[in-house]
Motif scaffolding. Structure first.
Motif, short mmCIF file in Angstrom:
data_model
loop_
_atom_site.label_atom_id
_atom_site.label_comp_id
_atom_site.label_asym_id
_atom_site.label_seq_id
_atom_site.Cartn_x
_atom_site.Cartn_y
_atom_site.Cartn_z
N UNK A 1 0.90 -1.28 -0.06
CA UNK A 1 -0.05 -0.02 -0.09
C UNK A 1 0.81 1.29 -0.07
N UNK A 2 1.97 1.22 0.60
CA UNK A 2 3.00 2.56 0.34
C UNK A 2 3.44 2.70 -0.97
N UNK A 3 3.66 1.76 -1.55
CA UNK A 3 4.05 1.89 -3.14
C UNK A 3 2.90 2.86 -4.10
N UNK A 4 1.55 2.60 -3.41
CA UNK A 4 0.60 3.41 -4.08
C UNK A 4 0.34 4.79 -3.60
N UNK A 5 1.27 5.25 -2.75
CA UNK A 5 0.98 6.60 -2.00
C UNK A 5 1.62 7.61 -3.05
N UNK A 6 1.17 8.70 -3.23
CA UNK A 6 1.62 9.74 -3.79
C UNK A 6 2.89 10.38 -3.41
N UNK A 7 3.89 10.97 -4.31
CA UNK A 7 5.28 11.20 -3.77
C UNK A 7 5.19 12.18 -2.56
N UNK A 8 3.92 13.40 -2.75
CA UNK A 8 4.02 14.47 -1.81
C UNK A 8 3.58 13.69 -0.24
N UNK A 9 2.95 12.88 -0.23
CA UNK A 9 2.46 12.27 1.02
C UNK A 9 3.62 11.29 1.51
N UNK A 10 4.21 10.75 0.69
CA UNK A 10 5.60 10.02 1.06
C UNK A 10 6.75 10.96 1.60
N UNK A 11 7.06 12.12 0.96
CA UNK A 11 7.61 13.07 1.50
C UNK A 11 7.42 13.78 2.69
N UNK A 12 6.24 14.22 2.95
CA UNK A 12 5.74 14.53 4.31
C UNK A 12 6.02 13.59 5.25
N UNK A 13 5.62 12.10 5.00
CA UNK A 13 5.94 11.40 5.99
C UNK A 13 7.25 11.01 6.48
#
Length: 135
Positions: free
Chosen positions: A17-29
């Motif tokens: 499920x983490x592979x499907x997250x948008x780049x912005x959300x991953x960066x904020x996390x």
């Protein structure tokens, strides 16, 4: 299924499920994780939980140092002291009450006794009373 197998299944599902997250959300996390790790490494002052806003366009923090963080240790140190003082005060009052009751009992016995009051003023009688009351 044991705990290790369950943990592996959960990890795999989270990875997918983490592979499907948008780049912005991953960066904020990632920024939030780095912030949490930096606070964990350094001995930062005790603070309230910090909420991280990962839904907006930028990382924002809500919270800060607790205003009354000193109250816990102070109350922990003062509470036993107050308890001891209250117990001493109560014991003193109880002792005074017992002494007053004993004096009242002696006075009542003297007033209802057949002996004259002048006899109680005699020194020999006082010694006799002290010696007869001791076992």
């Amino acid at each position: 299924m044991n705990e290790l197998e369950t943990a592996l299944l959960v990890r795999r599902a989270l990875d997918k499920s983490a592979e499907r997250l948008p780049y912005k959300a991953v960066h904020r996390l990632e920024l939030a994780r780095k912030l949490a790790l930096s606070r964990m490494d350094g001995a930062a002052p005790e603070s309230a939980p910090v909420a991280v806003n990962v839904l907006g366009d930028s990382l924002s923090l809500v919270g800060g140092p607790r205003r009354f963080a000193w109250l816990g240790p102070v109350a922990g140190a003062i509470a036993p002291l107050l308890l001891v003082v209250a117990c001493l005060f109560g014991a003193s009052n109880w002792s005074d009450q017992q002494r007053a009751e004993e004096v009242a009992e002696v006075d009542a016995a003297m007033l209802t006794d057949d002996l004259p009051i002048a006899l109680y003023a005699d020194r020999g009688f006082g010694v006799f009373i002290k010696n007869s009351s001791q076992p």
